[in-house]
Write an enzyme that holds these catalytic residues in place. Sequence first.
Site, PDB file in Angstrom:
ATOM      1  N   ASP A 200       0.836  -1.192   0.000  1.00 34.55           N
ATOM      2  CA  ASP A 200       0.000   0.000   0.000  1.00 34.55           C
ATOM      3  C   ASP A 200       0.879   1.253   0.000  1.00 34.55           C
ATOM      4  O   ASP A 200       1.853   1.346   0.753  1.00 34.55           O
ATOM      5  CB  ASP A 200      -0.891  -0.028   1.251  1.00 34.55           C
ATOM      6  CG  ASP A 200      -1.933   1.064   1.262  1.00 34.55           C
ATOM      7  OD1 ASP A 200      -2.777   1.082   0.357  1.00 34.55           O
ATOM      8  OD2 ASP A 200      -1.905   1.891   2.193  1.00 34.55           O
ATOM      9  N   GLU A 255      14.301 -15.080  -1.476  1.00 33.22           N
ATOM     10  CA  GLU A 255      14.518 -16.317  -0.719  1.00 33.22           C
ATOM     11  C   GLU A 255      13.343 -17.276  -0.867  1.00 33.22           C
ATOM     12  O   GLU A 255      13.512 -18.497  -0.829  1.00 33.22           O
ATOM     13  CB  GLU A 255      14.705 -16.000   0.767  1.00 33.22           C
ATOM     14  CG  GLU A 255      15.971 -15.250   1.119  1.00 33.22           C
ATOM     15  CD  GLU A 255      15.996 -14.884   2.590  1.00 33.22           C
ATOM     16  OE1 GLU A 255      15.242 -15.513   3.380  1.00 33.22           O
ATOM     17  OE2 GLU A 255      16.755 -13.966   2.969  1.00 33.22           O
TER      18      GLU A 255
END
Length: 525
Positions: A200, A255
């Site tokens: 956001d 990752e």
Amino acid sequence: MTTDWLRGAVIYQIYPRSFRDSDGDGVGDLRGAIEKLDHVAALGCDAIWLSPFFTSPMKDYGYDVSDYCGVDPLFGSLADADALIKRAHELGLKVIIDQVWSHSSDQHAWFAESRQSRDNPKADWYVWADAKPDGSPPNNWQAMFGGGAWTWDSRRRQYYLHNFLVEQPDLNVRNPAVQDALLDVARFWLERGVDGFRLDVVNFFTHDAQLRDNPPITSLRRAPPRPHQFQRHLYDRTQPETLEFIARLRGVLDEYGAMAVGEIEDEEPLKVQREYTDGDDRLHTAYSFFLLRTRAMAPAVIKDAMAQWEGARGWPSWSLSNHDVTRFPTRLADDDPQRTKLMMALLLALRGTAFLYQGDELGLPHADVPFERLRDPEAIAFWPSGIGRDGARTPMPWARDANMAGFTQAPDAWLPLDPRHRALAVDVQDGIGGSMLEFTRDAIAFRKSCAALREGEFIALDAPEPVLAFERRLGDERMLCLFNLGPEPVRRPAAEGVARFSVGDAELRTSGAALGGFSALFVAI
């Protein structure tokens, strides 16, 4: 795991409060969303974006988070979130969840501690500043929802920054400890199986360290409707330090093979979109309000947008509707079904990832919500000239003749059902040739069948107004896309090819392409 799926994907935004209520309290929830995931999968979408369902006092309906790792009881439980992720994956849908890291709720434990003193462990987790000698705020920054962006706190005897509501204090994302905490939040949800995040107002994450005044806009011809629109926002957003934090976040995402899409709110939205996606240490994609706030669609709008992405390393995203703006059938198509289909086809023809908002596939017009039923603080503050975000957040209509159109068993919902939406309910349109729902399914299927539309170059072509002509090209695959954005029929020469998809009265003839008013034609050449 990779993020290759993102390129050319179609992502469906679910606003949980208004999607489906499973427990009869008039508010949508996670179990309700699970019940209707089949609908999203049947559209052919690749992923869902789930608006906030986290613990919140709901001053801004979930965009004021008081626990980033908790599920608000209004929406269900953490087990329900896990079940939703599992069911979505079973249906082949990726799951993207909102992360609201520019600010938190003032009810968050972090802020409760931060405001106690100037020397506690979280004293610098939010943006605090001393008053000017005369007691006035540190600078002239204005909040998006009206009024100044600073509020006095008597305990610390300082002002705190809030770019939105008073109850939404800005996190100090400059602070490495805050960054660490937010990255821990990211890992919490990635470990639970989410495939990415929608960030956001990502360019609001950091502020000018010197707290300099924003300069005024000197070209205003008349007073704008909101105080923050008087200023050029040079110092309260889009600071270079934000990209340093994004680089850290990108390392965590990599990752897990996860992605992030950023929401950009800026005076130069396309420029910042490109900047925030330019490289392997930036966001995977970003979208802005460039098309979301467009009031009329013209060829120049699309060509200008695409031109700003020429040669870019990053990948754009586009949307015509979301929970913050007037629904596109009303804003861009005057609630005309034919023009609504044309706008949907145009969105799905653009280079980038496409976002659909719940109800777009039904052609829902922006709902009428009377003042006494408004819930959105922004709409109330700026009534009657505000955006009226509640009109995009009314209940999703599933069954025309059911109670509240199948959204809830309660006699009413948190927002009223627009009576016009009953006739556009899912059960009315499902399986009906020519309906907006079936058109959307066909348009998404066509996009997925054509690699050039999903990932190819965008090559603008010359054409007289109001025709928008461009080619999408990937390797040897070429797709000519012709859109008549005006009401009168036009003819245009076209290279030899095969008509693959059309909107309205459009066909390929030996003399070229014949395009009826508000029509489109896709030609494989």
